[in-house]
Design a protein around this motif. Structure first.
Motif, mmCIF file in Angstrom:
data_model
loop_
_atom_site.group_PDB
_atom_site.id
_atom_site.type_symbol
_atom_site.label_atom_id
_atom_site.label_comp_id
_atom_site.label_asym_id
_atom_site.label_seq_id
_atom_site.Cartn_x
_atom_site.Cartn_y
_atom_site.Cartn_z
ATOM 1 N N PRO A 147 -7.640 9.966 -26.169
ATOM 2 C CA PRO A 147 -6.951 10.434 -24.969
ATOM 3 C C PRO A 147 -6.005 9.364 -24.427
ATOM 4 C CG PRO A 147 -9.176 9.760 -24.433
ATOM 5 C CD PRO A 147 -9.042 9.655 -25.929
ATOM 6 N N ARG A 148 -5.018 9.806 -23.691
ATOM 7 C CA ARG A 148 -4.104 8.890 -23.000
ATOM 8 C C ARG A 148 -4.442 8.965 -21.524
ATOM 9 N NH1 ARG A 148 2.016 10.091 -23.874
ATOM 10 N NH2 ARG A 148 1.316 11.919 -22.787
ATOM 11 N N LEU A 149 -4.643 7.808 -20.904
ATOM 12 C CA LEU A 149 -5.017 7.731 -19.497
ATOM 13 C C LEU A 149 -4.083 6.783 -18.766
ATOM 14 C CD1 LEU A 149 -7.897 7.571 -21.335
ATOM 15 C CD2 LEU A 149 -8.766 8.057 -19.071
ATOM 16 N N GLY A 150 -3.877 7.055 -17.483
ATOM 17 C CA GLY A 150 -3.056 6.193 -16.652
ATOM 18 C C GLY A 150 -3.858 5.671 -15.473
ATOM 19 N N TYR A 151 -3.682 4.392 -15.184
ATOM 20 C CA TYR A 151 -4.354 3.781 -14.042
ATOM 21 C C TYR A 151 -3.530 4.076 -12.785
ATOM 22 C CZ TYR A 151 -7.210 1.307 -17.432
ATOM 23 O OH TYR A 151 -8.073 1.011 -18.459
ATOM 24 N N LEU A 152 -4.087 4.865 -11.892
ATOM 25 C CA LEU A 152 -3.388 5.270 -10.669
ATOM 26 C C LEU A 152 -3.253 4.100 -9.702
ATOM 27 C CD1 LEU A 152 -5.260 8.653 -10.175
ATOM 28 C CD2 LEU A 152 -2.830 8.397 -10.722
ATOM 29 N N SER A 153 -2.231 4.149 -8.873
ATOM 30 C CA SER A 153 -2.060 3.145 -7.825
ATOM 31 C C SER A 153 -1.668 3.841 -6.528
ATOM 32 C CB SER A 153 -1.017 2.099 -8.231
ATOM 33 O OG SER A 153 0.225 2.696 -8.458
ATOM 34 N N THR A 154 -1.845 3.127 -5.438
ATOM 35 C CA THR A 154 -1.566 3.673 -4.117
ATOM 36 C C THR A 154 -0.156 4.248 -4.056
ATOM 37 O OG1 THR A 154 -3.087 2.075 -3.141
ATOM 38 C CG2 THR A 154 -1.515 3.133 -1.644
ATOM 39 N N GLY A 155 -0.050 5.462 -3.558
ATOM 40 C CA GLY A 155 1.234 6.135 -3.419
ATOM 41 C C GLY A 155 1.532 7.135 -4.519
ATOM 42 N N ASP A 156 0.862 7.024 -5.672
ATOM 43 C CA ASP A 156 1.087 7.974 -6.766
ATOM 44 C C ASP A 156 0.767 9.394 -6.298
ATOM 45 O OD1 ASP A 156 1.799 5.958 -8.499
ATOM 46 O OD2 ASP A 156 -0.073 6.003 -9.654
ATOM 47 N N LYS A 157 1.534 10.360 -6.802
ATOM 48 C CA LYS A 157 1.308 11.774 -6.488
ATOM 49 C C LYS A 157 1.199 12.559 -7.791
ATOM 50 C CE LYS A 157 3.987 11.600 -2.244
ATOM 51 N NZ LYS A 157 5.235 12.021 -1.592
ATOM 52 N N PHE A 158 0.251 13.490 -7.818
ATOM 53 C CA PHE A 158 0.064 14.342 -8.982
ATOM 54 C C PHE A 158 -0.551 15.665 -8.548
ATOM 55 C CE2 PHE A 158 -3.799 11.869 -8.533
ATOM 56 C CZ PHE A 158 -4.801 12.810 -8.711
ATOM 57 N N THR A 159 -0.408 16.677 -9.414
ATOM 58 C CA THR A 159 -0.955 18.003 -9.156
ATOM 59 C C THR A 159 -1.919 18.347 -10.279
ATOM 60 O OG1 THR A 159 1.090 18.692 -8.065
ATOM 61 C CG2 THR A 159 -0.367 20.441 -8.858
ATOM 62 N N THR A 160 -3.088 18.875 -9.918
ATOM 63 C CA THR A 160 -4.075 19.251 -10.928
ATOM 64 C C THR A 160 -4.937 20.407 -10.453
ATOM 65 O OG1 THR A 160 -5.768 18.424 -12.441
ATOM 66 C CG2 THR A 160 -5.865 17.626 -10.171
ATOM 67 N N ASN A 161 -5.559 21.067 -11.427
ATOM 68 C CA ASN A 161 -6.567 22.075 -11.117
ATOM 69 C C ASN A 161 -7.914 21.675 -11.732
ATOM 70 O OD1 ASN A 161 -6.027 22.590 -13.815
ATOM 71 N ND2 ASN A 161 -5.613 24.762 -13.555
ATOM 72 N N THR A 162 -8.055 20.427 -12.096
ATOM 73 C CA THR A 162 -9.313 19.891 -12.610
ATOM 74 C C THR A 162 -10.119 19.402 -11.410
ATOM 75 O OG1 THR A 162 -8.079 19.217 -14.577
ATOM 76 C CG2 THR A 162 -10.311 18.348 -14.357
ATOM 77 N N ILE A 163 -10.744 20.345 -10.719
ATOM 78 C CA ILE A 163 -11.326 20.076 -9.406
ATOM 79 C C ILE A 163 -12.777 20.543 -9.337
ATOM 80 C CG2 ILE A 163 -11.168 20.669 -6.953
ATOM 81 C CD1 ILE A 163 -8.109 21.001 -7.444
ATOM 82 N N GLU A 164 -13.629 19.667 -8.808
ATOM 83 C CA GLU A 164 -15.017 19.985 -8.476
ATOM 84 C C GLU A 164 -15.016 20.377 -7.002
ATOM 85 O OE1 GLU A 164 -18.866 20.636 -8.325
ATOM 86 O OE2 GLU A 164 -17.992 19.981 -10.217
ATOM 87 N N LEU A 165 -15.514 21.578 -6.683
ATOM 88 C CA LEU A 165 -15.407 22.116 -5.321
ATOM 89 C C LEU A 165 -16.204 21.347 -4.269
ATOM 90 C CD1 LEU A 165 -15.461 25.933 -6.057
ATOM 91 C CD2 LEU A 165 -13.539 24.591 -5.189
ATOM 92 N N GLY A 166 -17.174 20.563 -4.664
ATOM 93 C CA GLY A 166 -17.928 19.780 -3.695
ATOM 94 C C GLY A 166 -18.550 20.645 -2.622
ATOM 95 N N GLU A 167 -18.194 20.397 -1.374
ATOM 96 C CA GLU A 167 -18.794 21.116 -0.242
ATOM 97 C C GLU A 167 -18.149 22.475 0.031
ATOM 98 O OE1 GLU A 167 -16.641 19.202 3.604
ATOM 99 O OE2 GLU A 167 -17.726 17.795 2.329
ATOM 100 N N TYR A 168 -17.109 22.823 -0.698
ATOM 101 C CA TYR A 168 -16.405 24.089 -0.449
ATOM 102 C C TYR A 168 -16.999 25.196 -1.314
ATOM 103 C CZ TYR A 168 -13.382 20.806 1.796
ATOM 104 O OH TYR A 168 -12.921 19.802 2.603
ATOM 105 N N LYS A 169 -17.223 26.357 -0.699
ATOM 106 C CA LYS A 169 -17.902 27.438 -1.418
ATOM 107 C C LYS A 169 -17.007 28.139 -2.429
ATOM 108 C CE LYS A 169 -17.050 30.931 2.062
ATOM 109 N NZ LYS A 169 -17.496 32.112 2.690
#
Length: 178
Positions: free
Chosen positions: A96-118
């Motif tokens: 896989p190719r991975l990028g180390y994020l830094s403060t200010g970076d913006k991205f859009t994804t749907n790879t989301i764990e809902l956590g406390e949201y039903k």
């Protein structure tokens, strides 16, 4: 906890990320065969990078730096030509190719764990209210919650949006780094 319901695999759009330009990229580590024995590696996952063993793991251990998966999509089946149809497995032999994020970076994804949201509707309402944060989750997906986390990355949900195929997604901005 539950994952956001999506059609296919997670997707990622890098809206404004510095790592492809400044070289903070990892592409020489294989998938950990134990962690990825039964699950695929999807774009948008945040994973731990063990540079000593040269493997990428699920972020269950905070002793490793973490990075976001943004592997180039290889679509070998003309019947499955969407970004949602791409994921890596241990048997692919592709790193896989991975990028180390830094403060200010913006991205859009749907790879989301809902956590406390039903469900998706509850999450959309919270994002519109400006009260959703994201962080790493042991599953690799971005776990969303209503309070600012005190762990690894702190991501702020800044907008409800969609992926290119029309599926619901969230645009995040990195507020702090690991």
């Amino acid at each position: 906890m539950a994952r956001l319901k999506i059609d296919g695999y997670g997707q990622l759009e890098m809206n404004n990320c510095a790592f492809p330009r400044d070289g903070r990229v990892e592409a020489q580590c294989k998938l950990d065969p134990d962690d990825f024995k039964n699950i695929p590696c999807e774009n948008g996952m945040i994973l731990a990078v063990d540079n000593v063993k040269r493997v990428v793991k699920l972020p269950k251990n905070t002793d490793f730096p973490v990075a976001i998966v943004y592997s180039a999509e290889h679509l070998y089946d003309e019947r499955k030509s969407g970004l949602k149809d791409f994921a890596l497995t241990v048997n692919d032999g592709v790193y896989p190719r991975l990028g180390y994020l830094s403060t200010g970076d913006k991205f859009t994804t749907n790879t989301i764990e809902l956590g406390e949201y039903k469900d998706e509707d509850a999450l959309k309402t919270a994002v519109d209210a400006g009260t959703v944060y994201g962080t790493t989750d042991a599953s690799g997906a971005i776990k969303v919650q209503g309070t600012r986390p005190e762990s690894l990355y702190v991501l702020k949900a800044i907008k409800n949006t969609t992926m290119p195929d029309g599926q619901y997604a969230i645009k995040f901005q990195v507020y702090s780094e690991a």
